[in-house]
Design a protein around this motif. Structure first.
Motif, short mmCIF file in Angstrom:
data_model
loop_
_atom_site.label_atom_id
_atom_site.label_comp_id
_atom_site.label_asym_id
_atom_site.label_seq_id
_atom_site.Cartn_x
_atom_site.Cartn_y
_atom_site.Cartn_z
N CYS A 50 0.84 -1.21 0.00
CA CYS A 50 0.00 0.00 0.00
C CYS A 50 0.87 1.25 0.00
O CYS A 50 2.02 1.24 0.44
CB CYS A 50 -0.96 0.00 1.20
N LEU A 51 0.31 2.31 -0.53
CA LEU A 51 0.97 3.60 -0.59
C LEU A 51 0.98 4.22 0.81
O LEU A 51 -0.05 4.28 1.48
CB LEU A 51 0.23 4.52 -1.56
N ILE A 52 2.16 4.67 1.28
CA ILE A 52 2.24 5.27 2.61
C ILE A 52 2.75 6.71 2.59
O ILE A 52 2.84 7.33 3.66
CB ILE A 52 3.13 4.44 3.55
N GLY A 53 3.08 7.24 1.42
CA GLY A 53 3.54 8.63 1.40
C GLY A 53 4.31 8.97 0.15
O GLY A 53 4.23 8.28 -0.87
N GLU A 54 5.07 10.04 0.27
CA GLU A 54 5.84 10.56 -0.86
C GLU A 54 7.13 11.16 -0.33
O GLU A 54 7.16 11.76 0.75
CB GLU A 54 5.01 11.61 -1.60
N LEU A 55 8.21 10.98 -1.07
CA LEU A 55 9.50 11.56 -0.70
C LEU A 55 10.11 12.21 -1.93
O LEU A 55 10.43 11.54 -2.91
CB LEU A 55 10.44 10.48 -0.14
N ALA A 56 10.25 13.54 -1.87
CA ALA A 56 10.79 14.30 -3.00
C ALA A 56 10.03 13.98 -4.28
O ALA A 56 10.63 13.69 -5.33
CB ALA A 56 12.28 14.03 -3.16
N THR A 57 8.71 14.04 -4.22
CA THR A 57 7.76 13.79 -5.31
C THR A 57 7.73 12.32 -5.76
O THR A 57 7.00 11.99 -6.70
CB THR A 57 8.04 14.69 -6.55
N GLN A 58 8.49 11.46 -5.12
CA GLN A 58 8.50 10.04 -5.49
C GLN A 58 7.56 9.26 -4.57
O GLN A 58 7.62 9.41 -3.36
CB GLN A 58 9.92 9.49 -5.34
N PRO A 59 6.66 8.44 -5.13
CA PRO A 59 5.76 7.67 -4.27
C PRO A 59 6.53 6.66 -3.41
O PRO A 59 7.56 6.14 -3.83
CB PRO A 59 4.84 6.96 -5.27
N VAL A 60 6.01 6.43 -2.22
CA VAL A 60 6.63 5.50 -1.27
C VAL A 60 5.62 4.42 -0.92
O VAL A 60 4.50 4.72 -0.50
CB VAL A 60 7.08 6.24 0.01
N TYR A 61 6.03 3.16 -1.11
CA TYR A 61 5.13 2.04 -0.87
C TYR A 61 5.65 1.13 0.25
O TYR A 61 6.87 0.96 0.41
CB TYR A 61 4.95 1.20 -2.13
N LEU A 62 4.72 0.58 0.97
CA LEU A 62 5.01 -0.45 1.96
C LEU A 62 4.74 -1.81 1.36
O LEU A 62 3.70 -2.02 0.72
CB LEU A 62 4.12 -0.24 3.19
N VAL A 63 5.69 -2.73 1.55
CA VAL A 63 5.53 -4.11 1.11
C VAL A 63 5.64 -5.00 2.35
O VAL A 63 6.64 -4.95 3.06
CB VAL A 63 6.62 -4.51 0.09
N ASP A 86 15.15 13.17 8.95
CA ASP A 86 13.82 13.08 9.55
C ASP A 86 12.78 12.51 8.60
O ASP A 86 11.91 11.73 9.00
CB ASP A 86 13.37 14.46 10.04
N ASP A 87 12.84 12.90 7.32
CA ASP A 87 11.82 12.45 6.37
C ASP A 87 11.87 10.93 6.18
O ASP A 87 10.83 10.27 6.17
CB ASP A 87 12.01 13.15 5.02
N VAL A 88 13.08 10.40 6.04
CA VAL A 88 13.22 8.95 5.85
C VAL A 88 12.83 8.21 7.13
O VAL A 88 12.14 7.19 7.08
CB VAL A 88 14.66 8.60 5.44
N PHE A 89 13.26 8.74 8.29
CA PHE A 89 12.90 8.07 9.54
C PHE A 89 11.39 8.05 9.76
O PHE A 89 10.83 7.04 10.19
CB PHE A 89 13.58 8.76 10.73
N GLN A 90 10.73 9.16 9.46
CA GLN A 90 9.28 9.20 9.65
C GLN A 90 8.57 8.20 8.73
O GLN A 90 7.61 7.55 9.13
CB GLN A 90 8.76 10.61 9.40
N LEU A 91 9.07 8.07 7.50
CA LEU A 91 8.50 7.09 6.59
C LEU A 91 8.78 5.67 7.08
O LEU A 91 7.93 4.78 6.97
CB LEU A 91 9.05 7.29 5.18
#
Length: 268
Positions: A50-63, A86-91
């Protein structure tokens, strides 16, 4: 079962958090994998995506795959990604917390039927009885207490000897953050506090906590450690601290702020 929210055959370029049992998989280069899903070279089909967010306009998915086990060296906890920013840790914290939510909400807690992942928000919905669930968030208070150039630090039964931190505890039902801070300090070390000031917050995968930080002044009382919870607690000179949490954590930031406050008082 909760269904996928992306076609795994698509060519969408994304950042992927592959989670198993609270840990995150890194690729052969020791990095979070990026690219299309087909290039992840996983050894098992995922249970949920599922989609969990975005980082620098790139979609971020959880597998998520609950049975997928690989080389132990390739797996890290979210805390080990604190240096990535912080952004990567929060994701990372979000990925682990959402993975736990998906794992524990595959079936409806009200009627027992299979749950489906809602496509327009992060929620699990039972199509039979309509019961809807959202990821749990457990608020926790952190309190840094200062008094005459010293800070009150404690070591819980979960921490190794020599490592100390500020006091912390979970917020109870129908309780404000401020009430929880006062209560937790009193319960854990027998001390009264005053002049409570909010510092900030930080998501923390413990496994689904939201840390809220305060600083406070000592108002009275002798240190009496709560049995089975606090092994030891002491007043430490802010200029000569033992091993404490890193500056990337909210606890570390609160300790640094109290050190800076003490330094400013000496300067004036």
């Amino acid at each position: 079962m909760i269904k996928h929210s992306i076609s795994l055959s698509s060519n969408q370029y994304a950042l992927w958090f592959v989670v198993n049992r609270g840990r995150i998989w890194l690729n052969a280069q020791g990095q979070l994998p990026q690219g299309i899903f087909a290039n992840l070279t996983l050894s098992a089909e995922p249970d949920q995506v599922c989609l969990i967010g975005e980082l620098a306009t790139q979609p971020v998915y959880l597998v998520v795959n609950h049975d997928y086990i690989a080389d132990e060296a390739a797996w890290v906890t979210p805390r080990e990604l604190l240096d990535n920013g912080d952004d990567v840790f929060q994701l990372a914290a979000r990925a682990v917390q959402v993975a736990l939510f998906l794992q524990t909400h595959r079936f409806c807690g009200q009627c027992g039927s299979a749950m489906n992942l809602v496509s327009w928000e992060l929620a699990a919905l039972c199509s039979k009885c309509g019961h809807r669930c959202y990821p749990r968030i457990a608020p926790c208070v952190l309190v840094g207490i200062a008094h005459h150039g010293k800070i009150l630090l404690a070591r819980s039964s979960r921490h190794r000897k020599g490592f100390y931190s500020i006091l912390a505890g979970f917020v109870e039902s129908a309780e404000t953050l401020e009430q929880a801070a006062v209560r937790e300090v009193k319960e854990e070390v027998g001390v009264d506090i005053t002049n409570l000031r909010y510092v900030g917050s930080q998501p923390w995968p413990f496994p689904h906590s939201l840390m809220t930080g305060f600083i406070a002044d000592y108002a009275g009382g002798d240190i009496i450690c709560q049995p089975q919870e606090i092994e030891e607690a002491h007043w430490f000179d802010l200029a000569a601290l033992p091993e404490v949490p890193s500056i990337q954590t909210l606890s570390g930031k609160i300790i640094m702020q109290l050190q800076q406050n003490a330094g400013n008082k000496k300067a004036t």
